[in-house]
Enzyme design. Structure first.
Site, PDB file in Angstrom:
ATOM      1  N   GLN A  11       0.895  -1.392  -0.034  1.00  0.00           N
ATOM      2  CA  GLN A  11       0.074   0.147  -0.016  1.00  0.00           C
ATOM      3  C   GLN A  11       0.486   0.932   0.225  1.00  0.00           C
ATOM      4  OE1 GLN A  11      -3.214   0.103   2.225  1.00  0.00           O
ATOM      5  NE2 GLN A  11      -2.792  -1.454   3.306  1.00  0.00           N
ATOM      6  N   ALA A  66       6.854  -5.074   5.182  1.00  0.00           N
ATOM      7  CA  ALA A  66       6.854  -5.720   7.095  1.00  0.00           C
ATOM      8  C   ALA A  66       5.484  -6.905   6.627  1.00  0.00           C
ATOM      9  CB  ALA A  66       6.282  -4.444   7.509  1.00  0.00           C
ATOM     10  N   TYR A  67       6.284  -7.775   7.329  1.00  0.00           N
ATOM     11  CA  TYR A  67       5.266  -8.696   7.668  1.00  0.00           C
ATOM     12  C   TYR A  67       3.658  -8.547   8.405  1.00  0.00           C
ATOM     13  CZ  TYR A  67       2.795 -13.733   8.080  1.00  0.00           C
ATOM     14  OH  TYR A  67       2.388 -14.494   8.746  1.00  0.00           O
ATOM     15  N   THR A  68       2.745  -7.793   7.831  1.00  0.00           N
ATOM     16  CA  THR A  68       1.957  -7.458   8.492  1.00  0.00           C
ATOM     17  C   THR A  68       0.266  -7.550   8.811  1.00  0.00           C
ATOM     18  OG1 THR A  68       0.943  -6.596   6.097  1.00  0.00           O
ATOM     19  CG2 THR A  68       2.188  -4.963   7.235  1.00  0.00           C
ATOM     20  N   THR A 107       5.248   0.527  13.923  1.00  0.00           N
ATOM     21  CA  THR A 107       3.387   0.454  13.796  1.00  0.00           C
ATOM     22  C   THR A 107       2.858   1.546  15.252  1.00  0.00           C
ATOM     23  OG1 THR A 107       1.375  -0.620  13.975  1.00  0.00           O
ATOM     24  CG2 THR A 107       3.903  -1.756  14.214  1.00  0.00           C
ATOM     25  N   TYR A 132       3.209 -10.033  16.204  1.00  0.00           N
ATOM     26  CA  TYR A 132       3.624  -7.875  15.274  1.00  0.00           C
ATOM     27  C   TYR A 132       3.982  -7.619  16.437  1.00  0.00           C
ATOM     28  CZ  TYR A 132       2.601  -4.473  12.063  1.00  0.00           C
ATOM     29  OH  TYR A 132       2.300  -3.153  11.588  1.00  0.00           O
ATOM     30  N   LYS A 136       7.585  -6.028  15.812  1.00  0.00           N
ATOM     31  CA  LYS A 136       7.622  -4.109  15.117  1.00  0.00           C
ATOM     32  C   LYS A 136       8.690  -3.783  15.796  1.00  0.00           C
ATOM     33  CE  LYS A 136       6.546  -2.588  11.932  1.00  0.00           C
ATOM     34  NZ  LYS A 136       7.595  -2.615  10.363  1.00  0.00           N
ATOM     35  N   TRP A 157      -3.791   1.605  11.406  1.00  0.00           N
ATOM     36  CA  TRP A 157      -4.941   1.994  10.389  1.00  0.00           C
ATOM     37  C   TRP A 157      -4.504   2.416   8.748  1.00  0.00           C
ATOM     38  CZ3 TRP A 157      -9.797   3.079  13.883  1.00  0.00           C
ATOM     39  CH2 TRP A 157      -9.255   2.063  15.081  1.00  0.00           C
TER      40      TRP A 157
END
Length: 302
Positions: A11, A66-68, A107, A132, A136, A157
């Site tokens: 994104q 990233a692994y989100t 995050t 997560y 991070k 978000w």
């Protein structure tokens, strides 16, 4: 400047590609899989990163990779740590070697373990509640420990017209479901990825690359989300309203009505004072940005 953007198919990476158009910088957009618009780069491979940075004379890395998947991270701890905790250290080490800047995206999930009801500041202790958030936070610590020039941006978000995200999911559900229950007891602020990309451009405009300079005056941790506060329920109500999806009855519910392997932060509003004052950034209110994003999404589908 020569700028490397990792995670360029995500994104934020896609929005960075849009905001890069017309700038004087030379961009290199990479992801784990190459396509016609991106180059291949595995950020878990320290040697590959170093070679890419040296060969292409990189001045700045913007790490959007990233692994989100918050829930899946609970059962994929090793991969999440590789991408979120260890890889940022590799990127930071490469930039430390050439005297460059790393802009690293983190995050709001680094918070959540302690109860609070005022916006989180950058120096607030991290208390993540799941894998997560823990990974991070580990990534942030690796960047800071490297000694490289760095700007760590915690956001929250995130949504956009690209990829999978809450906004696009709710657009589809409120258009097709007669009723919908959405949690109202988790509070934060949506972030339009395009606004964050523009903020990153402001930071890039502030930075003067010099391998001889041992530090960057504005190195540190910053917070960025859109302005304002809402729950996921409020967010969904506005998504439906802006899309004209009036046929769906949206009802509030509690988080425990949707069992999850990880406890999400009940309150993760971020204090943006520092980034606004340091870089002169004006941040849009969340409903204004949401309206603009939905307009773009609907225009694409017509």
């Amino acid at each position: 400047m020569h700028i490397l953007v990792t995670g360029a198919n995500g994104q934020l990476g896609r929005e960075m590609r849009l905001t890069a158009v017309g700038t004087a910088h030379r961009y290199y957009f990479t992801d784990i899989v190459a396509d016609e618009d991106t180059l291949q780069l595995d950020i878990t491979d320290a040697a590959a990163i170093r070679s890419f940075v040296v060969d292409n004379h990189i001045d700045v890395i913007v790490n959007c990779a990233a692994y989100t998947n918050v829930d899946a991270a609970e059962s994929n701890q090793s991969l999440a740590m590789q991408l979120n905790g260890i890889a940022p250290g590799h990127l930071a080490a490469a930039m430390a070697e050439v005297g460059g800047l790393l802009i690293h995206i983190s995050t709001d999930y680094v918070f959540g373990g302690d109860p609070y009801n005022t916006p989180c500041k950058e120096n607030q202790k991290g208390t993540p509640t799941g894998v997560y958030g823990h990974t991070k936070l580990a990534g942030e610590q690796a960047v800071e420990a490297s000694g490289c020039k760095h700007v760590i941006i915690r956001t929250a978000w995130l949504y956009s017209e690209f990829g999978r995200n809450f906004c696009k999911t709710m657009l589809q559900l409120t258009a097709t479901k007669p009723t919908l229950s959405v949690v109202f007891d988790q509070t934060g602020t949506p972030t339009y990825a395009l606004d964050l990309a523009k903020a990153i451009q402001c930071i890039l405009a502030d930075y003067e690359p010099s391998a001889k300079a041992p530090s960057y005056a504005h190195s540190g941790i910053y917070h960025y989300s859109n302005e304002g506060v809402c729950s996921w329920y409020d967010f969904t109500q506005m998504i439906a309203a802006y899309a004209g999806n009036s046929g769906c009855d949206i009802q509030p519910c509690h988080s425990d009505e949707f069992p999850s392997p990880v406890k999400r932060p009940a309150y993760s509003v971020l204090d943006k004072t520092k980034i606004k004052e340091t870089f002169g950034i004006k941040i849009p209110y969340w409903t204004e940005s949401l309206k603009a994003c939905i307009k773009r999404i609907l225009t694409k589908t017509l």
